[in-house]
Design a protein around this motif. Structure first.
Motif, PDB file in Angstrom:
ATOM      1  N   TYR A  34     -15.431 -31.830 -47.340  1.00  0.00           N
ATOM      2  CA  TYR A  34     -15.375 -31.468 -48.765  1.00  0.00           C
ATOM      3  C   TYR A  34     -16.406 -30.391 -49.092  1.00  0.00           C
ATOM      4  CZ  TYR A  34     -11.962 -34.870 -50.378  1.00  0.00           C
ATOM      5  OH  TYR A  34     -10.793 -35.549 -50.605  1.00  0.00           O
ATOM      6  N   SER A  94     -19.405 -30.672 -60.774  1.00  0.00           N
ATOM      7  CA  SER A  94     -18.169 -31.332 -61.222  1.00  0.00           C
ATOM      8  C   SER A  94     -17.390 -31.878 -60.021  1.00  0.00           C
ATOM      9  CB  SER A  94     -17.317 -30.388 -62.075  1.00  0.00           C
ATOM     10  OG  SER A  94     -16.777 -29.380 -61.265  1.00  0.00           O
ATOM     11  N   LYS A  95     -17.361 -31.139 -58.914  1.00  0.00           N
ATOM     12  CA  LYS A  95     -16.661 -31.620 -57.714  1.00  0.00           C
ATOM     13  C   LYS A  95     -17.330 -32.871 -57.144  1.00  0.00           C
ATOM     14  CE  LYS A  95     -13.560 -28.302 -57.133  1.00  0.00           C
ATOM     15  NZ  LYS A  95     -12.126 -28.595 -57.345  1.00  0.00           N
ATOM     16  N   TRP A 106     -15.597 -26.764 -50.700  1.00  0.00           N
ATOM     17  CA  TRP A 106     -16.141 -26.374 -52.018  1.00  0.00           C
ATOM     18  C   TRP A 106     -16.992 -25.107 -51.909  1.00  0.00           C
ATOM     19  CZ3 TRP A 106     -17.936 -32.072 -53.079  1.00  0.00           C
ATOM     20  CH2 TRP A 106     -16.799 -32.856 -53.345  1.00  0.00           C
ATOM     21  N   LYS A 125     -19.401 -35.010 -58.636  1.00  0.00           N
ATOM     22  CA  LYS A 125     -19.331 -36.164 -59.559  1.00  0.00           C
ATOM     23  C   LYS A 125     -17.969 -36.826 -59.512  1.00  0.00           C
ATOM     24  CE  LYS A 125     -22.969 -35.738 -62.855  1.00  0.00           C
ATOM     25  NZ  LYS A 125     -23.454 -35.145 -64.116  1.00  0.00           N
ATOM     26  N   GLU A 126     -16.928 -36.006 -59.343  1.00  0.00           N
ATOM     27  CA  GLU A 126     -15.578 -36.543 -59.315  1.00  0.00           C
ATOM     28  C   GLU A 126     -15.350 -37.347 -58.030  1.00  0.00           C
ATOM     29  OE1 GLU A 126     -12.709 -33.381 -59.769  1.00  0.00           O
ATOM     30  OE2 GLU A 126     -11.124 -34.678 -58.957  1.00  0.00           O
ATOM     31  N   MET A 127     -15.825 -36.803 -56.903  1.00  0.00           N
ATOM     32  CA  MET A 127     -15.541 -37.400 -55.594  1.00  0.00           C
ATOM     33  C   MET A 127     -16.563 -38.465 -55.216  1.00  0.00           C
ATOM     34  SD  MET A 127     -13.052 -36.606 -53.737  1.00  0.00           S
ATOM     35  CE  MET A 127     -12.537 -37.604 -52.376  1.00  0.00           C
ATOM     36  N   TYR A 128     -17.825 -38.195 -55.529  1.00  0.00           N
ATOM     37  CA  TYR A 128     -18.917 -39.080 -55.103  1.00  0.00           C
ATOM     38  C   TYR A 128     -19.843 -39.384 -56.287  1.00  0.00           C
ATOM     39  CZ  TYR A 128     -17.366 -37.458 -50.509  1.00  0.00           C
ATOM     40  OH  TYR A 128     -16.615 -37.150 -49.401  1.00  0.00           O
ATOM     41  N   PRO A 129     -19.348 -40.172 -57.257  1.00  0.00           N
ATOM     42  CA  PRO A 129     -20.137 -40.404 -58.477  1.00  0.00           C
ATOM     43  C   PRO A 129     -21.494 -41.056 -58.215  1.00  0.00           C
ATOM     44  CG  PRO A 129     -18.174 -41.810 -58.399  1.00  0.00           C
ATOM     45  CD  PRO A 129     -18.040 -40.823 -57.289  1.00  0.00           C
TER      46      PRO A 129
END
Ligand code: 2AM
Ligand code: CA
Ligand code: CA
Ligand code: CA
Length: 264
Positions: free
Chosen positions: A10, A55-56, A14, A58-62
């Motif tokens: 990921y 944002s990426k 990114w 937080k979405e995938m690995y909060p």
């Protein structure tokens, strides 16, 4: 169990996507502001790129924390858990003035140990990457273990500031090293200078004050090729604080420390 292979994949995708956006921004006009002094620049792309990563992640690995130069991440005061240390554009002055010689730098740490390091030379589309224990690469090419080399045959990465009057080091300390070296270079991107030491283009990189996002990825790359990085006093680097940096091939690191820096 943490899936580092997935995190690494990921992170790489990114970084490439962010690089694409930065390259596209060359066709638009930049908004440039100054930070701590008139030469300390920040642009809308520094901020937008950091926010893109946040944002990426937080979405995938909060549950992961983020330490980023532009301050959109968390207020990180300890090394617990998984922390993404991000410099969205390292070498902003180069980005603004030269449209080259800058990089995206991401180091991902777990409980203080560097696990994944990515340094993306956006304009050359070259990704330096390392995963702990699995070696370091530039794109698909493995980086060789660094062999020994003496100062007299070495190229040292150093900014001319440190051999003029400055607040952090007596110029008389570094002048003999600069004179003894085969040559000196300054690229204006700490992350790239680390990547260059790891890939053997530079033999050593010296600087007096860097923040975690400047060296987080570079330390991981360097470790994988058997290089050594400490503070200029030879002390371990605090990965979430400001540090002076002596990064070099093993052996050369010791020679510089003992012959040039530890003379009392
Ligand atoms: P930056 O471009 O992300 O700010 C420039 O010599 C190198 O030092 C760059 O890697 C730059 O990172 C970093 N640097 C660290 N602190 C800086 C500061 N206060 N002003 C400008 N560059 C700084
Ligand atoms: Ca900056
Ligand atoms: Ca930086
Ligand atoms: Ca930066």
């Amino acid at each position: 169990m943490t899936n580092w292979k997935e995190i690494d994949q990921y992170a790489k995708s990114w970084v490439r996507e962010a690089g694409e956006r930065i390259r596209a921004s060359f066709a638009t006009s930049l908004s440039i502001q100054t930070k701590s002094n008139p030469n300390d620049l920040v642009t809308n792309m520094d901020k937008e790129t950091e926010q893109f990563f946040i944002s990426k992640i937080k979405e995938m690995y909060p549950e992961h924390r983020i330490l980023g130069e532009e301050g959109f991440g968390h207020d990180v005061k300890d090394t617990e858990g998984i922390i993404w240390i991000i410099d969205p554009i390292d070498g902003t002055m180069n980005f603004v003035h030269q449209q080259r010689n800058f990089a995206i730098s991401i180091g991902i740490y777990e409980n203080g140990t560097g696990m994944v390091g990515l340094i993306y030379d956006v304009v050359h589309d070259e990704l330096y990457h390392a995963k702990k224990g699995e070696g370091a690469y530039m794109d698909e090419t493995p980086l060789q273990k660094l062999d020994r080399r003496e100062v007299s045959e070495s190229i040292i990465g150093i900014n001319a500031t440190w051999v003029t009057e400055n607040r952090r080091i007596d110029p008389a300390v570094l002048a003999p090293l600069v004179r003894s070296a085969r040559g000196t270079r300054s690229y204006g991107s700490a992350a790239l200078e680390f990547a260059y030491v790891a890939s053997g283009r530079l033999d050593c990189y010296i600087t007096m004050r860097l923040a975690p996002w400047d060296f987080a990825a570079g330390l991981i790359l360097l470790e994988e090729v058997g290089g050594k990085a400490t503070t200029m006093d030879g002390e371990p680097i605090n990965t979430i604080g400001k540090n002076s940096i002596l990064a070099a091939r093993d052996g050369l690191h010791q020679e510089i420390l003992e012959t040039y820096l530890k003379k009392s």
